[in-house]
Design a protein around this motif. Structure first.
Motif, mmCIF file in Angstrom:
data_model
loop_
_atom_site.group_PDB
_atom_site.id
_atom_site.type_symbol
_atom_site.label_atom_id
_atom_site.label_comp_id
_atom_site.label_asym_id
_atom_site.label_seq_id
_atom_site.Cartn_x
_atom_site.Cartn_y
_atom_site.Cartn_z
ATOM 1 N N LYS A 198 28.993 57.013 -7.250
ATOM 2 C CA LYS A 198 28.474 55.878 -6.493
ATOM 3 C C LYS A 198 29.119 54.577 -6.958
ATOM 4 O O LYS A 198 29.707 54.507 -8.035
ATOM 5 N N VAL A 199 28.982 53.566 -6.111
ATOM 6 C CA VAL A 199 29.547 52.253 -6.402
ATOM 7 C C VAL A 199 28.428 51.225 -6.413
ATOM 8 O O VAL A 199 27.620 51.167 -5.483
ATOM 9 N N VAL A 200 28.380 50.428 -7.470
ATOM 10 C CA VAL A 200 27.421 49.325 -7.561
ATOM 11 C C VAL A 200 28.211 48.029 -7.422
ATOM 12 O O VAL A 200 29.197 47.814 -8.138
ATOM 13 N N MET A 201 27.801 47.170 -6.487
ATOM 14 C CA MET A 201 28.542 45.935 -6.220
ATOM 15 C C MET A 201 27.606 44.737 -6.206
ATOM 16 O O MET A 201 26.465 44.839 -5.782
ATOM 17 N N GLU A 202 28.120 43.619 -6.668
ATOM 18 C CA GLU A 202 27.405 42.348 -6.601
ATOM 19 C C GLU A 202 28.396 41.249 -6.225
ATOM 20 O O GLU A 202 29.512 41.217 -6.739
ATOM 21 N N GLY A 203 27.991 40.372 -5.322
ATOM 22 C CA GLY A 203 28.789 39.181 -5.037
ATOM 23 C C GLY A 203 29.859 39.336 -3.991
ATOM 24 O O GLY A 203 30.816 38.544 -3.972
ATOM 25 N N GLU A 204 29.720 40.314 -3.096
ATOM 26 C CA GLU A 204 30.744 40.477 -2.063
ATOM 27 C C GLU A 204 30.899 39.220 -1.205
ATOM 28 O O GLU A 204 31.999 38.885 -0.757
ATOM 29 N N SER A 205 29.799 38.517 -0.982
ATOM 30 C CA SER A 205 29.848 37.341 -0.108
ATOM 31 C C SER A 205 30.552 36.155 -0.757
ATOM 32 O O SER A 205 30.789 35.140 -0.095
ATOM 33 N N SER A 206 30.907 36.262 -2.047
ATOM 34 C CA SER A 206 31.595 35.149 -2.714
ATOM 35 C C SER A 206 32.935 34.847 -2.055
ATOM 36 O O SER A 206 33.441 33.719 -2.138
ATOM 37 N N PHE A 207 33.522 35.839 -1.386
ATOM 38 C CA PHE A 207 34.787 35.613 -0.690
ATOM 39 C C PHE A 207 34.650 34.548 0.399
ATOM 40 O O PHE A 207 35.622 33.866 0.729
ATOM 41 N N LEU A 208 33.467 34.430 0.958
ATOM 42 C CA LEU A 208 33.286 33.508 2.076
ATOM 43 C C LEU A 208 33.448 32.056 1.647
ATOM 44 O O LEU A 208 33.618 31.175 2.493
ATOM 45 N N ASP A 209 33.391 31.790 0.341
ATOM 46 C CA ASP A 209 33.594 30.428 -0.157
ATOM 47 C C ASP A 209 35.071 30.080 -0.302
ATOM 48 O O ASP A 209 35.414 28.910 -0.503
ATOM 49 N N ALA A 210 35.948 31.084 -0.226
ATOM 50 C CA ALA A 210 37.380 30.842 -0.403
ATOM 51 C C ALA A 210 38.000 30.408 0.922
ATOM 52 O O ALA A 210 37.726 31.014 1.964
ATOM 53 N N PRO A 211 38.833 29.364 0.909
ATOM 54 C CA PRO A 211 39.428 28.895 2.168
ATOM 55 C C PRO A 211 40.275 29.955 2.863
ATOM 56 O O PRO A 211 40.404 29.937 4.086
ATOM 57 N N GLU A 212 40.833 30.900 2.092
ATOM 58 C CA GLU A 212 41.645 31.949 2.710
ATOM 59 C C GLU A 212 40.838 32.805 3.676
ATOM 60 O O GLU A 212 41.402 33.461 4.561
ATOM 61 N N PHE A 213 39.516 32.821 3.490
ATOM 62 C CA PHE A 213 38.673 33.688 4.314
ATOM 63 C C PHE A 213 37.756 32.884 5.230
ATOM 64 O O PHE A 213 36.685 33.344 5.621
ATOM 65 N N SER A 214 38.199 31.677 5.568
ATOM 66 C CA SER A 214 37.421 30.860 6.503
ATOM 67 C C SER A 214 37.505 31.400 7.928
ATOM 68 O O SER A 214 36.621 31.139 8.746
ATOM 69 N N ASP A 215 38.562 32.163 8.211
ATOM 70 C CA ASP A 215 38.682 32.793 9.524
ATOM 71 C C ASP A 215 37.628 33.892 9.655
ATOM 72 O O ASP A 215 37.535 34.787 8.808
ATOM 73 N N VAL A 216 36.843 33.832 10.718
ATOM 74 C CA VAL A 216 35.713 34.748 10.878
ATOM 75 C C VAL A 216 36.176 36.196 10.962
ATOM 76 O O VAL A 216 35.593 37.089 10.336
ATOM 77 N N GLN A 217 37.222 36.461 11.728
ATOM 78 C CA GLN A 217 37.688 37.837 11.886
ATOM 79 C C GLN A 217 38.190 38.406 10.559
ATOM 80 O O GLN A 217 37.952 39.571 10.230
ATOM 81 N N LYS A 218 38.876 37.567 9.797
ATOM 82 C CA LYS A 218 39.382 38.010 8.498
ATOM 83 C C LYS A 218 38.230 38.301 7.540
ATOM 84 O O LYS A 218 38.248 39.297 6.806
ATOM 85 N N ALA A 219 37.219 37.439 7.562
ATOM 86 C CA ALA A 219 36.059 37.641 6.696
ATOM 87 C C ALA A 219 35.313 38.920 7.070
ATOM 88 O O ALA A 219 34.873 39.681 6.203
ATOM 89 N N ARG A 220 35.176 39.166 8.355
ATOM 90 C CA ARG A 220 34.489 40.385 8.794
ATOM 91 C C ARG A 220 35.251 41.633 8.365
ATOM 92 O O ARG A 220 34.646 42.622 7.928
ATOM 93 N N ALA A 221 36.570 41.591 8.496
ATOM 94 C CA ALA A 221 37.378 42.740 8.085
ATOM 95 C C ALA A 221 37.222 43.002 6.593
ATOM 96 O O ALA A 221 37.158 44.156 6.150
ATOM 97 N N LEU A 222 37.147 41.928 5.814
ATOM 98 C CA LEU A 222 36.965 42.086 4.369
ATOM 99 C C LEU A 222 35.613 42.718 4.055
ATOM 100 O O LEU A 222 35.520 43.653 3.255
#
Length: 353
Positions: A238-262
């Motif tokens: 199994k995989v335990v993850m925390e903080g996946e949404s932290s990417f949304l604060d990065a300007p590289e992922f301001s594009d909605v489609q790119k953020a969704r794909a991530l």
């Protein structure tokens, strides 16, 4: 295309300065700001010319015609492999890692706490795989009777991981019967302790039980059915993850489609496991930059990962997943220290158990 070894000192110094600036600001870097922030010995015209050469060589790129330049994956790889100067974790960071390792009451808490701590320290996603079943086989189980012929099966692995499974039976079993069935199965588990692979262990136990049932009473037949249902579908990493949404604060992922794909990439646990399983044979931190990680269908993602284990046995992997412009000088030693401390904590928990 020229190799990294063919870059001269001037090209390497300018590339190093530009990567450092982009990691810090997240904005394309032009020649004049680069000169103002670094003690470079060359003129603005020379710096612009070298930046153009580095772009032609595939180390830099211009996201827009009128903007400055940013590193490519090739530029990041050269920076990480040959220019990066890592610094030891701060005293505060080291204390937090050591406190987690010393205070976790059990392995499950340790795994969950590690993912959360990696996220908190790096401000990126913290990811930890649970110990692999083939490296951490079941060593004990218990049955808890519930209502309507349901039984809660509690598995305890060699490393101390506790997992539960709900089993629905077509017949009733009294608490005393469940206790005797558990004692019988645990005896088989201990007798088959040399079977490291869960599938082999499960097959051997069920074979033994089928051979025994012809000579024993109704309880064993019930226990056989219970064991078959209990072991079915177990042994999944199994995989335990925390903080996946932290990417949304990065300007590289301001594009909605790119953020969704991530975020879809984070949801594909099998993909994450494939990435992290590549680290299991390593003895040190591994860095996957951009497409190297095969983490998601979007670029600009890097993975810094390290194996953890107990003694000579590698059990799983922990990682920080963040933008390619993450602060590698800080993240790499954090991941390394965390893996070593978690390994020590696992050994202590095992001895304490």
């Amino acid at each position: 295309m020229a190799s990294a070894d063919e870059l001269d000192r001037r090209e390497r110094e300018i590339l190093r300065a530009l990567v450092q600036d982009y990691i810090h600001t997240g904005e394309p870097v032009a020649s004049q700001p680069l000169l103002s922030r670094h003690e470079l010995e060359w003129s603005p015209a020379t710096v612009r010319s070298v930046m153009a050469d580095l772009e032609a060589l595939g180390f830099l790129e211009k996201p827009h015609a009128s903007s400055g330049r940013i590193p490519t994956e090739r530029g990041y790889r050269l920076f990480v492999d040959t220019m990066l100067k890592v610094r030891p974790p701060s005293v505060a960071d080291r204390d937090r890692i050591e406190r987690l390792a010393q205070a976790a009451p059990d392995v499950s808490s340790l795994i969950e706490g590690t993912a959360d701590l990696l996220h908190s320290l790096s401000h990126h996603a913290g990811v930890v795989t649970t110990p692999r079943p083939q490296a951490d086989p079941v060593r004990q189980l218990e049955f808890v009777r519930l209502r309507e012929n349901r039984v809660l099966v509690v598995f305890v692995s060699e490393a101390g991981i506790v997992t539960n499974k709900l089993v629905q039976l077509e017949f009733a079993m009294e608490p005393a019967e469940l206790e005797r069935a558990a004692a019988y199965l645990n005896e088989k588990l201990h007798a088959r302790a040399d079977a490291a692979e869960l599938a082999a262990l499960r097959a051997a136990i069920l074979t033994d039980m089928r051979a025994d049932q012809s000579a024993l009473h109704d309880l064993l037949q019930k226990a056989l059915v219970l064991a078959e249902q209990s072991f079915a579908g177990t042994g999944v990493e199994k995989v335990v993850m925390e903080g996946e949404s932290s990417f949304l604060d990065a300007p590289e992922f301001s594009d909605v489609q790119k953020a969704r794909a991530l975020l879809r990439g984070f949801a594909e646990k099998d993909r994450i496991l494939r990435v992290l399983d590549r680290v299991l044979t390593a003895q040190e931190v591994q860095i996957f930059i951009g497409a190297e990680s095969e983490f998601a269908t979007v670029p600009d993602v890097s993975v810094v990962a390290a194996p953890y284990g107990r003694g000579d046995r590698v059990l799983g992997t922990l990682a920080v997943v963040g933008p390619t412009r993450m602060n590698y000088a800080r993240v790499i030693p954090l991941v390394d220290l965390t893996a070593r401390q978690i390994s020590r904590a696992l050994a202590a928990l095992s001895e304490g158990g």
